[in-house]
Write an enzyme that holds these catalytic residues in place. Structure first.
Site, PDB file in Angstrom:
ATOM      1  N   ASP A  61     120.138  47.715 109.487  1.00  0.00           N
ATOM      2  CA  ASP A  61     119.260  48.108 108.385  1.00  0.00           C
ATOM      3  C   ASP A  61     119.680  49.481 107.875  1.00  0.00           C
ATOM      4  O   ASP A  61     120.403  50.222 108.561  1.00  0.00           O
ATOM      5  CB  ASP A  61     117.795  48.115 108.825  1.00  0.00           C
ATOM      6  N   HIS A  72     121.809  58.941 105.503  1.00  0.00           N
ATOM      7  CA  HIS A  72     120.469  59.051 104.905  1.00  0.00           C
ATOM      8  C   HIS A  72     120.464  59.728 103.535  1.00  0.00           C
ATOM      9  O   HIS A  72     119.448  59.712 102.851  1.00  0.00           O
ATOM     10  CB  HIS A  72     119.475  59.789 105.821  1.00  0.00           C
ATOM     11  N   ASP A  96     126.157  54.651 108.708  1.00  0.00           N
ATOM     12  CA  ASP A  96     124.881  54.507 109.421  1.00  0.00           C
ATOM     13  C   ASP A  96     124.270  53.151 109.110  1.00  0.00           C
ATOM     14  O   ASP A  96     123.429  53.035 108.239  1.00  0.00           O
ATOM     15  CB  ASP A  96     123.933  55.637 109.003  1.00  0.00           C
ATOM     16  N   GLU A 116     115.720  49.688 112.766  1.00  0.00           N
ATOM     17  CA  GLU A 116     115.876  51.019 113.367  1.00  0.00           C
ATOM     18  C   GLU A 116     115.338  52.115 112.460  1.00  0.00           C
ATOM     19  O   GLU A 116     114.685  53.053 112.922  1.00  0.00           O
ATOM     20  CB  GLU A 116     117.359  51.263 113.675  1.00  0.00           C
ATOM     21  N   GLU A 117     115.612  52.013 111.165  1.00  0.00           N
ATOM     22  CA  GLU A 117     115.182  53.057 110.232  1.00  0.00           C
ATOM     23  C   GLU A 117     113.662  53.070 110.056  1.00  0.00           C
ATOM     24  O   GLU A 117     113.107  54.015 109.493  1.00  0.00           O
ATOM     25  CB  GLU A 117     115.865  52.884 108.874  1.00  0.00           C
ATOM     26  N   HIS A 169     122.564  49.002 114.666  1.00  0.00           N
ATOM     27  CA  HIS A 169     121.540  48.503 113.741  1.00  0.00           C
ATOM     28  C   HIS A 169     122.169  48.226 112.381  1.00  0.00           C
ATOM     29  O   HIS A 169     123.119  48.901 111.973  1.00  0.00           O
ATOM     30  CB  HIS A 169     120.356  49.465 113.631  1.00  0.00           C
ATOM     31  N   ASP A 176     125.743  55.667 116.801  1.00  0.00           N
ATOM     32  CA  ASP A 176     124.796  55.828 115.688  1.00  0.00           C
ATOM     33  C   ASP A 176     124.544  57.308 115.393  1.00  0.00           C
ATOM     34  O   ASP A 176     123.436  57.696 115.042  1.00  0.00           O
ATOM     35  CB  ASP A 176     123.485  55.112 116.031  1.00  0.00           C
TER      36      ASP A 176
END
Length: 493
Positions: free
Chosen positions: A111, A463, A142, A176-177, A109, A205
């Site tokens: 995003d 994150h 990520d 995805e997030e 991903h 991931d």
């Protein structure tokens, strides 16, 4: 000690040398990708435009490799406030269709989570900044770094005019997030077309459990998220006027929540452990070899003491046993000050992380029966209801599958020209205590082997502020994927 004689010129050595020589170019591409603020979490038009730009940049990159790319338009998303925002496309790309070769599909991903320097970043989160071999930037680990590492491996074969030993496919998304909007529907729709020739699916991931030792992930916990409501009336009460003559909803909710788990972390819901896979001696031994410095882990977590005192117990309670966490209470007075209120209605939130072979529907029934039994003993005039807000099954796979064996062999690859080696050690075989729904989605729908092959170190901070990927992990990860293609082709034969 390195040999003074010229190294053999095998395909792997050439691939590794090329990656080493071009690593600054690979880092520069990552810098360009990190600069795109592809934030999917905040529903703002500017960020959706950035997401579409990110997907377009990735499409161009893949087309330059010679891939056939289908950018699937997902239309728009209706938000609860009535606003409509465009969804970024999902990229389906493929390179090669030789029926004699295995076909491996990479999921990633592009995003990212929101990030501003004012959040506590030491550098601009959208300017990839290298400090002491660490590449800081939102999305570095990520998941833009691992996606590019896969592309770097493919581009290396192309640059050296070496035949790709496997057919390659990509599925790259931009939401995805934010819950992978529309992804499951697309995977279902493409099962008999795009995915029909796929033999293996790779996801990169997640992270190692160590700073320095690579890992392969073969399982994740699922999640059941519950809401329990206790209601007397819609309005709050004054505690001077009504205190002492009511069954107070807050007191009852706290009693219900207290009945779920004890001070040792043991879940008190009857039957909840009945479905948990029994611990075998073979499994027990796997925890002993895993590289986890318990003291360092505890210090970095800023926790004075864990519930368990050994590495093996910690890992088992993170991976192979369920856990119950209480998250919050709606309707409670939580502001500063001394408001003497009795909430008329409160909602407690808690979740259970599920492990093999637990089932969401069985757990839902057990939770409801338990809370109803506890509440009935209180002889309350209030109303109590329990609802399941989210139910995600655990995922586990076979570590003796060909692609796990190929990945192990690739991680252990040490060419005779050892200066350009990958890792040269046996990887940790780990599970993940969190929930990564995409693995289960692919396994259930495509029904092919799914593997998680992380590249990031445990301290990458996905994150959080100051997210990074080590240059070493990014470059060695690119080599790892190249070696994996070769090993998988050998095993597939």
């Amino acid at each position: 000690m390195f040999s003074s004689s010229p190294p053999p010129s095998g395909p792997l050595e050439k691939l590794f040398q090329y990656i080493d020589l071009h690593q600054d170019e690979f880092v520069q591409t990552l810098k360009e990708w990190v600069a795109i603020e592809s934030n999917s979490v905040q529903p703002v038009l500017h960020f959706r435009q950035e997401l579409s730009r990110m997907m377009a940049v990735a499409t161009d990159k893949l087309q330059c490799l010679g891939a056939a790319v289908d950018s699937v338009d997902l239309g728009s998303q209706q938000l609860p406030n009535g606003q409509s925002l465009p969804l970024p496309p999902i990229i389906l790309a493929e390179l090669g269709n030789d029926p004699k070769k295995p076909t491996v599909c990479f999921y990633g991903h592009l995003d990212v989570q929101p990030a501003q320097q004012s959040d506590g970043w030491l550098t601009d989160p959208h300017t990839l900044t290298e400090v002491g071999g660490k590449l800081y930037g939102r999305g570095a680990t990520d998941n833009k770094g691992p996606v590019l590492a896969w592309i770097n491996a493919v581009s290396t074969f192309r640059a050296l005019e070496q035949d790709l030993p496997v057919n390659i496919k990509f599925i790259l998304e931009g939401m995805e997030e934010a819950g992978s909007v529309a992804l499951e529907e697309l995977v279902t729709k493409e099962k008999h077309r795009f995915f029909s020739s796929v033999d293996y699916i790779v996801i990169s991931d997640n992270l190692w459990i160590s700073r320095t030792k690579p890992a392969l992930t073969y399982g994740t916990r699922g999640n059941s998220y519950f809401m329990v409501e206790v209601k007397c009336r819609d309005q709050d009460f004054h505690s001077g006027t009504f205190g002492g003559i009511l069954n107070e909803p807050m007191a009852e909710l706290i009693a219900l929540l207290d009945s779920l788990v004890d001070s040792t972390g043991h879940i008190l819901i009857p039957g909840i452990y009945d479905q948990v896979a029994p611990l075998t001696e073979e499994e027990k031994k796997t925890y002993e070899t895993i590289d986890l410095d318990l003291e360092e882990y505890q210090n970095s977590s800023q926790v004075e003491k864990f519930l368990y005192g050994t590495k093996e117990e910690i890992l088992m309670h993170l991976w192979r046993y369920p856990s119950l966490s209480i998250h919050g209470i709606e309707g409670a007075f939580d502001k500063p000050g001394t408001k003497t209120v009795i909430p008329g209605r409160v909602v407690g939130k808690f979740s259970i992380r599920l492990v093999p072979h637990m089932n969401v529907s069985v757990v839902e029934k057990q939770v409801k029966q338990h809370l109803e039994a506890v509440f009935s003993k209180r002889n309350s005039s209030n109303q109590m209801s329990v609802s399941l807000a989210l139910g995600l099954q655990p995922w586990i796979t076979n570590i003796n599958d060909n692609q796990y064996l190929a990945a192990k062999a690739a991680i252990k690859t040490v060419p005779s020209f050892s200066r350009v080696s990958v890792f040269g050690i046996e990887p940790d075989m780990i599970q993940d205590g969190s929930t990564i729904p995409i693995a289960r989605i692919f396994q259930d729908i495509i029904q092919k082997s799914v593997m998680m092959l992380p590249l990031g170190a445990v301290d990458d901070g996905e994150h959080s502020q100051n997210e990074k990927i080590n240059r070493w992990n990014y470059i060695e990860g690119s080599k790892l994927f190249a070696a994996f293609f070769l090993e998988l082709a050998k095993l597939h034969e």
